[in-house]
Every structure is written in structure tokens, then in C-alpha cells.
Design an enzyme around this catalytic site. Structure first.
Site, PDB file in Angstrom:
ATOM      1  N   GLY A 187     -31.279  21.559  66.135  1.00 53.88           N
ATOM      2  CA  GLY A 187     -31.063  20.189  65.708  1.00 53.88           C
ATOM      3  C   GLY A 187     -30.058  20.140  64.581  1.00 53.88           C
ATOM      4  O   GLY A 187     -29.252  21.052  64.402  1.00 53.88           O
ATOM      5  N   CYS A 188     -30.129  19.091  63.792  1.00 48.84           N
ATOM      6  CA  CYS A 188     -29.216  18.924  62.664  1.00 48.84           C
ATOM      7  C   CYS A 188     -29.357  20.102  61.709  1.00 48.84           C
ATOM      8  O   CYS A 188     -30.463  20.444  61.296  1.00 48.84           O
ATOM      9  CB  CYS A 188     -29.522  17.619  61.936  1.00 48.84           C
ATOM     10  SG  CYS A 188     -28.533  17.382  60.448  1.00 48.84           S
ATOM     11  N   PHE A 189     -28.251  20.722  61.368  1.00 47.08           N
ATOM     12  CA  PHE A 189     -28.330  21.940  60.549  1.00 47.08           C
ATOM     13  C   PHE A 189     -28.821  21.692  59.137  1.00 47.08           C
ATOM     14  O   PHE A 189     -29.298  22.596  58.476  1.00 47.08           O
ATOM     15  CB  PHE A 189     -27.041  22.748  60.571  1.00 47.08           C
ATOM     16  CG  PHE A 189     -25.739  22.057  60.285  1.00 47.08           C
ATOM     17  CD1 PHE A 189     -25.624  20.861  59.586  1.00 47.08           C
ATOM     18  CD2 PHE A 189     -24.565  22.644  60.738  1.00 47.08           C
ATOM     19  CE1 PHE A 189     -24.401  20.263  59.337  1.00 47.08           C
ATOM     20  CE2 PHE A 189     -23.325  22.059  60.489  1.00 47.08           C
ATOM     21  CZ  PHE A 189     -23.247  20.868  59.788  1.00 47.08           C
ATOM     22  N   TRP A 190     -28.752  20.455  58.645  1.00 52.12           N
ATOM     23  CA  TRP A 190     -29.242  20.176  57.295  1.00 52.12           C
ATOM     24  C   TRP A 190     -30.734  20.483  57.184  1.00 52.12           C
ATOM     25  O   TRP A 190     -31.185  21.106  56.232  1.00 52.12           O
ATOM     26  CB  TRP A 190     -29.031  18.719  56.920  1.00 52.12           C
ATOM     27  CG  TRP A 190     -27.619  18.237  56.877  1.00 52.12           C
ATOM     28  CD1 TRP A 190     -26.481  18.979  56.738  1.00 52.12           C
ATOM     29  CD2 TRP A 190     -27.200  16.878  56.960  1.00 52.12           C
ATOM     30  NE1 TRP A 190     -25.382  18.162  56.734  1.00 52.12           N
ATOM     31  CE2 TRP A 190     -25.794  16.866  56.860  1.00 52.12           C
ATOM     32  CE3 TRP A 190     -27.880  15.678  57.103  1.00 52.12           C
ATOM     33  CZ2 TRP A 190     -25.055  15.688  56.901  1.00 52.12           C
ATOM     34  CZ3 TRP A 190     -27.149  14.511  57.144  1.00 52.12           C
ATOM     35  CH2 TRP A 190     -25.742  14.517  57.040  1.00 52.12           C
TER      36      TRP A 190
END
Length: 153
Positions: free
Chosen positions: A11-14
Site C-alpha cells: 500500500g502507501c509507503f508512508w
């Protein structure tokens, strides 16, 4: 200290970076791009879904504290590995669940962990996380690094 590293995408790497940073024994994490066909891609390019890259996190860990198995099992707890090309509202191949392996030993360990989890009954659907060969990892732009950490201060 002896370290090793693995590159994962979920998913979103953050969010993946923020969660991986909380695992005792993780020394450093870097968000970036891998798994696609464009060299040194930008965030804007990756978001077009034309590069084949995933938003990924390179996880460096202390081998005296963690094993690859520990890191991978934790990785599976921080995202839904049964969703193909999405995590929550983030949809597309750049949000795929993947483990990018640097060698046969990492590949073997990743396959073993996935097999264990698939037979454990922990998930009601099969794990769709791909195991891909790590060819190159390009760090993302500086404003993406430790994104949540920067926003919480």
C-alpha cells in the site's frame, strides 16, 4: 552490528514505513520505488500506473535482534495481503502487496512464510502477495521520507 535488508510493498509507503520503524531491531527504513520498467522514476510517474513500480520500503534490520522471518511476519500484520493491487482506498499496481527479494535465500524464506500463513487459518482468503526479484530500488523524493514523522511534529 550486522544488518540485512529486505524491500517490501503493502500500500502507501508512508504507512508501511511508519509501522516498520516501530519494530524493535529495525535500524533504518527508506521509502522508494521498485518493480517497474522506468529508471529513477518520480512519484508523479509512478502514480500514472504506467511504470510498473510499487511504492516500497527498504527495511534494514539488526540480525542479532531480528530474522527475515520476523520482519516478514510483522509485515503481514500491517496490511491486508489478500487484496490484489490495493490497500483501503489506495488502488492500483503501485499499491500491490509484494516482497522484493535480493537472492534465493530471501525468496525461499518469503515463500515459506507465505505458505505458513496460508495454512494457518489466519486469513479467510489466500495471500496474493507477490515475490519479485529486486532489480533496483530508487529512493523516493525527500518529502516522502518519514512522512508521518515529519507531519506529527
Amino acid at each position: 552490528m550486522t544488518t540485512s535488508s529486505i524491500v517490501v510493498a503493502g500500500g502507501c509507503f508512508w504507512g508501511v514505513q511508519s509501522d516498520m520503524d516501530k519494530l524493535n531491531g529495525v535500524v533504518e527504513t527508506t521509502v522508494g520505488y521498485t518493480g517497474g520498467s522506468v529508471e529513477n522514476p518520480t512519484y508523479e510517474q509512478v502514480c500514472t500506473h504506467a511504470t510498473g513500480h510499487a511504492e516500497a520500503v527498504k527495511v534494514e534490520y539488526d540480525t542479532a535482534i531480528l530474522t527475515l522471518e520476523n520482519v516478514l511476519k510483522f509485515f503481514f500484520t500491517i496490511h491486508d495481503p489478500t487484496q490484489k493491487d490495493r490497500q483501503g482506498f489506495d488502488v492500483g499496481d503501485n499499491y500491490r502487496s509484494a516482497i522484493f527479494v535480493a537472492d534465493e535465500a530471501q525468496e525461499s524464506e518469503a515463500k515459506w512464510v507465505i505458505e505458513q500463513l496460508n495454512t494457518s487459518g489466519e486469513y479467510t482468503k489466500p495471500i496474493v502477495t507477490t515475490i519479485e526479484t529486486l532489480r533496483a530500488f530508487w529512493p523516493a523524493e525527500e518529502y516522502h521520507q518519514k512522512y508521518f514523522e515529519k507531519r506529527s511534529s
